[in-house]
Write an enzyme that holds these catalytic residues in place. Sequence first.
Site, PDB file in Angstrom:
ATOM      1  N   CYS A 107      57.638  43.481  17.171  1.00 48.86           N
ATOM      2  CA  CYS A 107      57.879  42.848  16.046  1.00 48.86           C
ATOM      3  C   CYS A 107      59.158  42.955  15.586  1.00 48.86           C
ATOM      4  O   CYS A 107      60.034  42.551  16.123  1.00 48.86           O
ATOM      5  CB  CYS A 107      56.726  42.858  14.946  1.00 48.86           C
ATOM      6  SG  CYS A 107      56.681  41.496  13.791  1.00 48.86           S
ATOM      7  N   HIS A 205      50.849  43.138  17.480  1.00 49.55           N
ATOM      8  CA  HIS A 205      50.381  44.394  16.959  1.00 49.55           C
ATOM      9  C   HIS A 205      48.740  44.401  17.300  1.00 49.55           C
ATOM     10  O   HIS A 205      48.550  44.111  18.350  1.00 49.55           O
ATOM     11  CB  HIS A 205      50.503  43.981  15.366  1.00 49.55           C
ATOM     12  CG  HIS A 205      51.846  43.757  14.740  1.00 49.55           C
ATOM     13  ND1 HIS A 205      52.747  44.753  14.641  1.00 49.55           N
ATOM     14  CD2 HIS A 205      52.506  42.610  14.463  1.00 49.55           C
ATOM     15  CE1 HIS A 205      53.467  44.373  13.846  1.00 49.55           C
ATOM     16  NE2 HIS A 205      53.514  42.970  13.873  1.00 49.55           N
TER      17      HIS A 205
END
Length: 262
Positions: A107, A205
């Site tokens: 990310c 994630h």
Amino acid sequence: MMISDHATDATSPSARPIDVLWLYPRDMNIYGDTGNVLTIERRLALYGYEPRIHAYNQNDAWPDHVDMVLGGGGQDTGQKKIGEDFQRRADALRDLAANDVPMLVICGLYQLFGSYFETQDGVKIEGIGIIDAYTVGRDVRMIGNLMETSDDFGPIVGYENHSGQTFLGEHAQPLGFVESDGMGNNGQDHTEGARVHNVIGTYMHGSLLPKNPVVADFLIHKAAEHRYGAFEPQQSQALRDELVRIDADATHAREVAMQRPR
């Protein structure tokens, strides 16, 4: 710094060290990203290596040896906090990537491994250019369980939560492909993540590696090859059995995640 001592039961005095650099855990570590570090630590030990986890925050000492790099996600504020220090370490990270050190960045750090990240309010945060990509902040957030198909790793399952839209250049290949609009790198071209040699960037994630041991093992194999020239496990039957159990748990976790709506 070892983030846990559970690896000691799987190693011996003859175990071979693997040095893992964990980038900015204080500011770039959300949505379960610590699980990636724990997974690498445990699996290294179960393969008969000695995991050495070096947690690096701004202005810390840089480790003398690095065989693998792991980094997580963070808010825009976290990216701004690490920006100056991150640029000071850019050459070192670029040298490691050029020397085939395996890396996984999630990310926010995935975005900063590209050319730049332009926030929604127009602030441009320079990246370090390891991944041929750029990111632009938007007001639409892509969030939810995510499954992609990777040419290198097969099905991968994780969880995305980002408003930055990332666009790959010609020198980066996608980590995988998603089926629907509104998810992945930018919600448009059905790509997710990026792969440049042994460097992997992704929005997944969840955390990624506990659910996807094939990706964890790729990083471990490349780290061992970097350090010792080959991946050569030294395992008892008990350690092999533990890996089988962990992999079965990962399969179950993937199946559950794939059945849950976004």
